[in-house]
Design a protein around this motif. Structure first.
Motif, short mmCIF file in Angstrom:
data_model
loop_
_atom_site.label_atom_id
_atom_site.label_comp_id
_atom_site.label_asym_id
_atom_site.label_seq_id
_atom_site.Cartn_x
_atom_site.Cartn_y
_atom_site.Cartn_z
N GLY A 20 0.79 -1.23 0.00
CA GLY A 20 0.00 0.00 0.00
C GLY A 20 0.82 1.27 0.00
N THR A 21 0.67 2.05 -1.04
CA THR A 21 1.39 3.32 -1.22
C THR A 21 0.51 4.26 -2.05
OG1 THR A 21 2.53 2.08 -2.97
CG2 THR A 21 3.85 2.66 -1.05
N PRO A 22 0.79 5.58 -2.00
CA PRO A 22 -0.06 6.49 -2.77
C PRO A 22 0.16 6.36 -4.27
CG PRO A 22 1.71 7.70 -1.67
CD PRO A 22 1.80 6.29 -1.20
N VAL A 23 -0.89 6.62 -5.02
CA VAL A 23 -0.78 6.61 -6.48
C VAL A 23 -0.20 7.95 -6.93
CG1 VAL A 23 -2.08 6.47 -8.65
CG2 VAL A 23 -2.74 5.04 -6.70
N SER A 41 2.91 3.64 -8.20
CA SER A 41 2.65 3.80 -6.77
C SER A 41 3.88 3.43 -5.94
CB SER A 41 1.43 3.00 -6.34
OG SER A 41 1.55 1.67 -6.76
N SER A 42 5.01 3.25 -6.61
CA SER A 42 6.27 3.04 -5.88
C SER A 42 6.89 4.40 -5.67
CB SER A 42 7.22 2.16 -6.69
OG SER A 42 6.56 1.00 -7.11
N VAL A 43 6.74 4.93 -4.48
CA VAL A 43 7.20 6.31 -4.24
C VAL A 43 7.41 6.56 -2.76
CG1 VAL A 43 4.85 7.23 -4.07
CG2 VAL A 43 6.69 8.76 -4.76
N PHE A 44 8.43 7.36 -2.44
CA PHE A 44 8.53 7.97 -1.11
C PHE A 44 9.28 9.28 -1.21
CE2 PHE A 44 12.97 7.23 -0.02
CZ PHE A 44 13.31 6.08 -0.71
N TRP A 45 9.13 10.09 -0.17
CA TRP A 45 9.79 11.39 -0.13
C TRP A 45 10.60 11.51 1.16
CZ3 TRP A 45 4.83 10.58 -1.74
CH2 TRP A 45 4.48 11.05 -3.01
#
Ligand SMILES: Cc1cc2nc3c(=O)[nH]c(=O)nc-3n(C[C@H](O)[C@H](O)[C@H](O)COP(=O)(O)O)c2cc1C
Length: 228
Positions: A20-23, A41-45
């Motif tokens: 589960g990750t943001p789109v 949806s593979s993302v992080f900051w």
């Protein structure tokens, strides 16, 4: 090792660890200058750096290698239909063999198919999707191959490190009384979990971490600050 009696877990072997990750709708420019859009949806900051994960055969990765810029458009739950309309499409032609087997087809105009409106970035030459409540303009800082230590898997999936240089948000999700903050009660990100769309529920409980003034996280960045 022996299991304790209160260990109710079972061991499984998931095919994919899609917890589960943001789109994100990644906006890039095609070689002919036309706007391109791809859901991921593979993302992080962390700070003002973003890291996204892209298959090595995506059209978006090819665009990023050439243009070195993109916009990370964040859809809210309101844009779930738009995102779904462009699922299983690719700007790549021919469609990579594996994706043919998964029912993908080539689509040149994913903005049109999604029903989203492209608009030029102000700092980078990449398209924003105007209906998305958050649009982050970004420049490519580095490409890293995942599994670079494994000769068989090296180069199949890439992480792209991005420097966010400008942030646009819909006025409705700004925290009242704060020029540069988002109201987490109003920001309703679209979440993908094991290939299904979800939203967030209401706040669970007050957070001790939130006792840290948000401004203390500020690091030097190129993002112009709002005066409004
Ligand atoms: C909601 C959603 C999330 C996705 N997440 C990813 C992802 O994190 N990385 C990825 O490479 N593909 C992901 N995909 C599949 C891409 O959309 C697919 O790779 C597509 O080919 C990318 O478009 P492009 O080839 O035109 O760049 C996702 C698809 C959907 C609908």
């Amino acid at each position: 090792m022996q299991q304790t009696t209160d260990d109710h877990s079972v061991e499984i072997s998931p095919a994919i660890l899609y917890f589960g990750t943001p789109v994100v709708l990644v906006g890039t420019r095609n070689e002919d200058g036309s706007p391109h859009l791809a859901p991921i949806s593979s993302v992080f900051w962390l700070g003002h750096r973003a890291v996204i994960g892209l298959g090595g055969n995506t059209h978006t990765l090819a665009n990023l290698r050439r243009e070195r810029a993109c916009v990370l458009n964040l859809p809210s739950v309101e844009q779930a239909d738009a995102v779904d309309r462009i699922a299983r499409t690719t700007g790549a032609s021919p469609v990579p063999e594996r994706k043919v087997g998964w029912g993908y087809r080539h689509e040149r105009d994913k903005f049109g198919l999604a029903g989203l409106t492209p608009a030029p970035g102000r700092s980078v030459d990449a398209p924003r999707a105007l209906e998305c409540p958050v649009q982050m303009e970004a420049e490519v800082a580095a490409f890293h191959s995942l599994a670079a230590d494994d000769p068989e898997r090296r180069g199949h999936v890439w992480t792209v490190e991005l420097e966010v240089v400008r942030v646009h948000v819909a006025e409705e999700i700004r925290l009242p009384g704060h020029a540069n903050r988002i109201d987490p009660d109003r920001w309703r990100p679209l979440i993908m979990s094991f290939q299904q769309f979800y939203g967030l529920g209401p706040q669970v409980r007050p957070s001790r971490l939130a006792g840290i003034e948000e401004e203390l996280y500020r690091t030097p960045s190129r993002v112009p600050s709002s005066v409004g």
